[in-house]
Design an enzyme around this catalytic site. Structure first.
Site, mmCIF file in Angstrom:
data_model
loop_
_atom_site.group_PDB
_atom_site.id
_atom_site.type_symbol
_atom_site.label_atom_id
_atom_site.label_comp_id
_atom_site.label_asym_id
_atom_site.label_seq_id
_atom_site.Cartn_x
_atom_site.Cartn_y
_atom_site.Cartn_z
ATOM 1 N N HIS A 152 2.963 3.724 12.681
ATOM 2 C CA HIS A 152 1.657 4.727 13.146
ATOM 3 C C HIS A 152 2.227 5.316 14.243
ATOM 4 O O HIS A 152 1.177 6.294 14.984
ATOM 5 C CB HIS A 152 0.607 3.613 13.535
ATOM 6 C CG HIS A 152 0.059 2.500 12.538
ATOM 7 N ND1 HIS A 152 -0.947 1.876 12.753
ATOM 8 C CD2 HIS A 152 0.554 2.342 11.561
ATOM 9 C CE1 HIS A 152 -1.400 1.280 11.697
ATOM 10 N NE2 HIS A 152 -0.460 1.336 10.721
ATOM 11 N N HIS A 166 0.759 -1.098 -0.115
ATOM 12 C CA HIS A 166 0.091 -0.014 0.025
ATOM 13 C C HIS A 166 0.678 1.251 -0.038
ATOM 14 O O HIS A 166 2.057 1.244 0.728
ATOM 15 C CB HIS A 166 -1.009 -0.031 1.139
ATOM 16 C CG HIS A 166 -0.419 0.149 2.637
ATOM 17 N ND1 HIS A 166 -0.098 1.363 3.065
ATOM 18 C CD2 HIS A 166 0.106 -1.030 3.402
ATOM 19 C CE1 HIS A 166 0.347 0.706 4.545
ATOM 20 N NE2 HIS A 166 0.497 -0.335 4.763
ATOM 21 N N HIS A 217 -24.339 22.172 35.023
ATOM 22 C CA HIS A 217 -23.598 22.589 36.058
ATOM 23 C C HIS A 217 -23.450 21.239 37.181
ATOM 24 O O HIS A 217 -24.628 20.702 37.509
ATOM 25 C CB HIS A 217 -24.324 23.646 36.933
ATOM 26 C CG HIS A 217 -23.630 24.327 38.060
ATOM 27 N ND1 HIS A 217 -23.169 23.512 39.336
ATOM 28 C CD2 HIS A 217 -23.174 25.520 38.067
ATOM 29 C CE1 HIS A 217 -22.717 24.456 40.009
ATOM 30 N NE2 HIS A 217 -22.423 25.643 39.524
ATOM 31 N N THR A 254 -16.399 22.605 36.986
ATOM 32 C CA THR A 254 -17.427 21.747 37.611
ATOM 33 C C THR A 254 -18.535 21.612 36.543
ATOM 34 O O THR A 254 -19.535 22.217 36.498
ATOM 35 C CB THR A 254 -17.966 22.334 38.809
ATOM 36 O OG1 THR A 254 -18.217 23.796 38.674
ATOM 37 C CG2 THR A 254 -16.837 22.160 39.819
ATOM 38 N N ASP A 295 -0.509 4.257 0.820
ATOM 39 C CA ASP A 295 -1.317 5.009 1.738
ATOM 40 C C ASP A 295 -0.413 5.231 3.090
ATOM 41 O O ASP A 295 0.312 4.172 3.304
ATOM 42 C CB ASP A 295 -2.559 4.993 1.913
ATOM 43 C CG ASP A 295 -3.070 3.692 2.428
ATOM 44 O OD1 ASP A 295 -2.455 2.751 1.938
ATOM 45 O OD2 ASP A 295 -3.984 3.686 3.176
ATOM 46 N N GLU A 343 -5.043 0.921 2.561
ATOM 47 C CA GLU A 343 -4.987 -0.213 3.537
ATOM 48 C C GLU A 343 -5.242 0.535 4.799
ATOM 49 O O GLU A 343 -5.702 -0.288 5.828
ATOM 50 C CB GLU A 343 -3.663 -0.620 3.496
ATOM 51 C CG GLU A 343 -3.498 -1.947 4.037
ATOM 52 C CD GLU A 343 -2.886 -1.920 5.361
ATOM 53 O OE1 GLU A 343 -3.209 -2.951 6.287
ATOM 54 O OE2 GLU A 343 -2.645 -0.813 6.006
ATOM 55 N N GLU A 344 -4.608 1.592 5.180
ATOM 56 C CA GLU A 344 -4.660 2.169 6.435
ATOM 57 C C GLU A 344 -6.155 2.483 7.012
ATOM 58 O O GLU A 344 -6.340 3.078 8.225
ATOM 59 C CB GLU A 344 -3.680 3.476 6.620
ATOM 60 C CG GLU A 344 -2.311 3.000 6.320
ATOM 61 C CD GLU A 344 -1.616 1.981 7.517
ATOM 62 O OE1 GLU A 344 -2.415 1.439 8.254
ATOM 63 O OE2 GLU A 344 -0.452 1.867 7.298
ATOM 64 N N ASP A 377 6.022 1.407 6.393
ATOM 65 C CA ASP A 377 4.678 0.968 6.458
ATOM 66 C C ASP A 377 3.860 1.921 5.366
ATOM 67 O O ASP A 377 3.279 2.875 5.760
ATOM 68 C CB ASP A 377 4.106 1.017 7.956
ATOM 69 C CG ASP A 377 2.956 0.586 7.834
ATOM 70 O OD1 ASP A 377 2.332 -0.131 7.041
ATOM 71 O OD2 ASP A 377 1.846 0.721 8.930
ATOM 72 N N ASP A 387 5.022 -5.961 4.303
ATOM 73 C CA ASP A 387 3.990 -5.045 4.917
ATOM 74 C C ASP A 387 4.263 -5.449 6.526
ATOM 75 O O ASP A 387 3.182 -4.982 7.153
ATOM 76 C CB ASP A 387 2.839 -4.902 4.416
ATOM 77 C CG ASP A 387 2.172 -3.730 5.018
ATOM 78 O OD1 ASP A 387 2.567 -2.667 5.461
ATOM 79 O OD2 ASP A 387 0.762 -3.702 5.013
ATOM 80 N N ARG A 418 -8.792 -7.426 18.418
ATOM 81 C CA ARG A 418 -7.933 -8.068 17.329
ATOM 82 C C ARG A 418 -8.598 -9.330 17.534
ATOM 83 O O ARG A 418 -8.708 -10.051 18.388
ATOM 84 C CB ARG A 418 -6.528 -7.931 17.816
ATOM 85 C CG ARG A 418 -5.937 -6.458 17.629
ATOM 86 C CD ARG A 418 -5.547 -6.299 16.184
ATOM 87 N NE ARG A 418 -5.125 -4.935 16.093
ATOM 88 C CZ ARG A 418 -4.915 -4.473 14.987
ATOM 89 N NH1 ARG A 418 -4.799 -4.709 13.641
ATOM 90 N NH2 ARG A 418 -4.571 -3.050 14.926
HETATM 91 N N1 BES Z 1 1.545 -2.882 7.891
HETATM 92 C C1 BES Z 1 0.376 -3.103 8.942
HETATM 93 C C2 BES Z 1 0.068 -4.445 9.274
HETATM 94 C C3 BES Z 1 0.969 -4.984 10.098
HETATM 95 C C4 BES Z 1 1.293 -4.432 11.287
HETATM 96 C C5 BES Z 1 1.075 -6.281 9.999
HETATM 97 C C6 BES Z 1 2.225 -5.220 12.269
HETATM 98 C C7 BES Z 1 2.088 -7.088 10.703
HETATM 99 C C8 BES Z 1 2.575 -6.461 11.930
HETATM 100 C C9 BES Z 1 -0.789 -2.325 8.119
HETATM 101 O O1 BES Z 1 -0.553 -1.224 7.466
HETATM 102 C C10 BES Z 1 -1.954 -1.884 9.384
HETATM 103 O O2 BES Z 1 -1.595 -0.929 9.931
HETATM 104 N N2 BES Z 1 -2.939 -2.648 9.292
HETATM 105 C C11 BES Z 1 -4.083 -1.980 10.063
HETATM 106 C C12 BES Z 1 -5.336 -2.506 9.576
HETATM 107 C C13 BES Z 1 -6.626 -1.846 9.976
HETATM 108 C C14 BES Z 1 -6.574 -0.135 9.571
HETATM 109 C C15 BES Z 1 -7.980 -2.513 9.150
HETATM 110 C C16 BES Z 1 -4.002 -2.396 11.529
HETATM 111 O O3 BES Z 1 -3.276 -3.538 11.952
HETATM 112 O O4 BES Z 1 -4.236 -1.884 12.519
HETATM 113 MN MN MN Z 2 0.979 -1.619 6.305
HETATM 114 MN MN MN Z 3 -0.179 0.444 8.829
#
Ligand code: BES
Ligand code: MN
Ligand code: MN
Length: 456
Positions: free
Chosen positions: A427, A86, A213, A315, A88, A153-154, A119, A180, A328
């Site tokens: 990230h 990706h 309040h 307050t 992005d 993807e992100e 990434d 990735d 996850r």
């Molecule tokens: N490259 C990552 C995925 C990843 C992270 C694979 C760490 C293995 C280890 C990908 O760009 C990503 O951040 N994916 C998101 C997906 C979500 C937005 C659906 C994620 O994992 O949060």
């Molecule tokens: Mn990625």
């Molecule tokens: Mn990512």
């Protein structure tokens, strides 16, 4: 192949300059004001594929950000590798924590710092440069290749499943190769054979029509910040176990064999804890850290917002409270079923003193494969040639939603050959990619063609 490797070595500085250009494009897919930049990064990717010698290169529009496609099909009868990645990137905030600006790639101590370095632009670019070197110095490629690089993807690859379903012929291949993900550790390359899935939600609670309040009205109505905290606190028990009824029903147990393999990996828990800056690690009782991250599902609060958070004291009784939460998932959980049982549970435990709104955001299925297949073995040999060391096999905690779609819609196995590092800061501020790994990755990618060509 010697000529190809020489060419890659000689062009090291040029690759770096080009990568810096790629990383300068702020292709943040989550932010509407960057839509033009995302497209520009797609065009840049397409141009890089053309320069490398790929044919039929196209920027294909989707209802969201465009997909980049390119092919080299000059090896009839030989296997076809589909490279996915990706272009992005994630947003960059908090900007003040970056040592150098996120879109001015800067090299320090052999690592390139920029949003997207690891990434995933850096890793996508690595495969493009391998094709370029091989086409320049090796004549044609010994295999067919297709590149399929997306721009969403992100943000959950929301339009990609439909794209794949409607472009099956164009994407037909024998194996998908994806870079990735991070490798197991510095100097320990790895092939990843499992990813977690994801189910993401926003929860909004409203207690009253306006802020109040807290003296005049406190005690007479529920405080949505407090109710939200109570609801969230009920999601897990003290041992880290998730309390949504049915949540673990489809979780595939970790095999004793896998557990034994993971125990052999050179994982140092004390070093891990220290690098994360955590006072103490925490996770589900009965599982090691690697098991918790690779093979167990989680429930996380990704963001919380309510009431007065400025300097000083006010307050106030907030009218609303909001949380972003996600889970996850591991095989064989599915985001749809988890979404249903989660939503039902939240509705059940939220008291009638607040109005609740549950918004389903993106999701993705978990993925896992047998790692003893011929493509994985071929990639293992190529990685050994590029990195001077055979890879270990790992799973990862992150998600790449499209990997399960490749399996289900195209029947394709995937090989995940990541060259990032666990401390790559994906990230987060100061994202980086090790330039040695980038370089070795280009060489390994070029060896991969021959290894996969030899399989027929
Ligand atoms: N490259 C990552 C995925 C990843 C992270 C694979 C760490 C293995 C280890 C990908 O760009 C990503 O951040 N994916 C998101 C997906 C979500 C937005 C659906 C994620 O994992 O949060
Ligand atoms: Mn990625
Ligand atoms: Mn990512």
């Amino acid at each position: 192949m010697n000529d190809v490797v020489d060419f890659i070595n000689i062009n090291r500085d040029r690759y770096l300059d080009e990568l810096k250009e790629y990383l300068a494009i702020p292709s943040v897919s989550a932010l509407p004001q960057h839509a033009g930049d995302v497209r520009r990064a797609g065009e840049w990717t397409a141009d890089a594929l053309r320069t490398a010698g790929m044919n039929n290169v196209q920027l294909i529009d989707t209802p969201g950000h465009p997909v980049v496609y390119g092919e080299w099909l000059g090896a009839p009868g030989k296997p076809t590798i589909l490279f996915y990645g990706h272009y992005d990137v994630q947003p960059v905030d908090p900007l003040e924590l970056w040592t150098t600006p996120p879109f001015e790639a800067t090299v320090r101590d052999g690592e390139i710092y920029a949003r997207g370095a690891a990434d995933d632009k850096g890793q996508v670019f690595m495969h493009i440069k391998a094709v370029e070197a091989y086409l320049k110095k090796g004549g044609g490629l010994p295999v067919n290749t297709k590149f399929f690089i997306e721009g969403e993807e992100e943000v959950g690859s929301v339009h990609l499943d439909e794209f794949i379903r409607t472009h099956k012929e164009q994407l037909a291949a024998d194996v998908v190769v994806i870079s990735d993900s991070p490798m197991f550790d510095r100097d320990i390359p790895s092939i990843c054979y499992g990813l977690r899935g994801l189910a993401y939600f926003q929860l909004d609670m409203r207690g009253t029509k306006s802020d109040l309040h807290s003296g005049s009205f406190g005690g007479a109505v529920a405080n949505p910040a407090f109710v939200l905290a109570q609801v969230l606190a009920q999601m897990k028990d003290k041992s880290g176990r998730i309390k949504i009824p049915g949540f673990y029903d489809d979780v595939r147990a970790l095999s004793e064999e896998e557990r034994a393999e993971w125990k052999k990996l050179p994982f140092k828990e004390a070093k891990y804890r220290k690098e994360l800056g955590a006072p103490k690690l925490f996770g589900e009782t009965g599982y090691s850290t690697l098991e918790r991250v690779w093979a167990r599902p989680t429930f996380e609060v990704n963001g919380l917002l309510s009431g007065f958070t400025g300097e000083g004291a006010k307050t106030v009784l907030p009218a609303v409270a909001m949380a972003k939460v996600s889970m996850r998932l591991v095989p064989d959980q599915t985001p749809d079923k988890i979404a249903e049982i989660f939503e039902a549970h939240v509705r059940k435990i939220t008291p009638p003193t607040v109005e609740l709104k549950v918004t389903r955001m993106h999701g993705g299925k978990p993925w896992m494969t047998e790692f003893d297949n011929k493509y994985v073995r071929a990639a293992g040999r190529a990685i050994e040639k590029g990195f001077g060391r055979a890879p270990v096999f790992n799973r990862e905690g992150g998600s790449i939603p499209v990997v399960s779609t490749f399996q289900e819609e195209l029947g394709l196995p995937s090989v995940l050959f990541g060259v990032g590092l666990p401390d790559e800061n994906a990230h987060a501020p100061n994202e980086k990619l090790d330039l040695g790994n980038f370089h070795n990755g280009i060489i390994a990618s070029a060896y991969l063609y021959e290894e996969i060509a030899g399989l027929t």
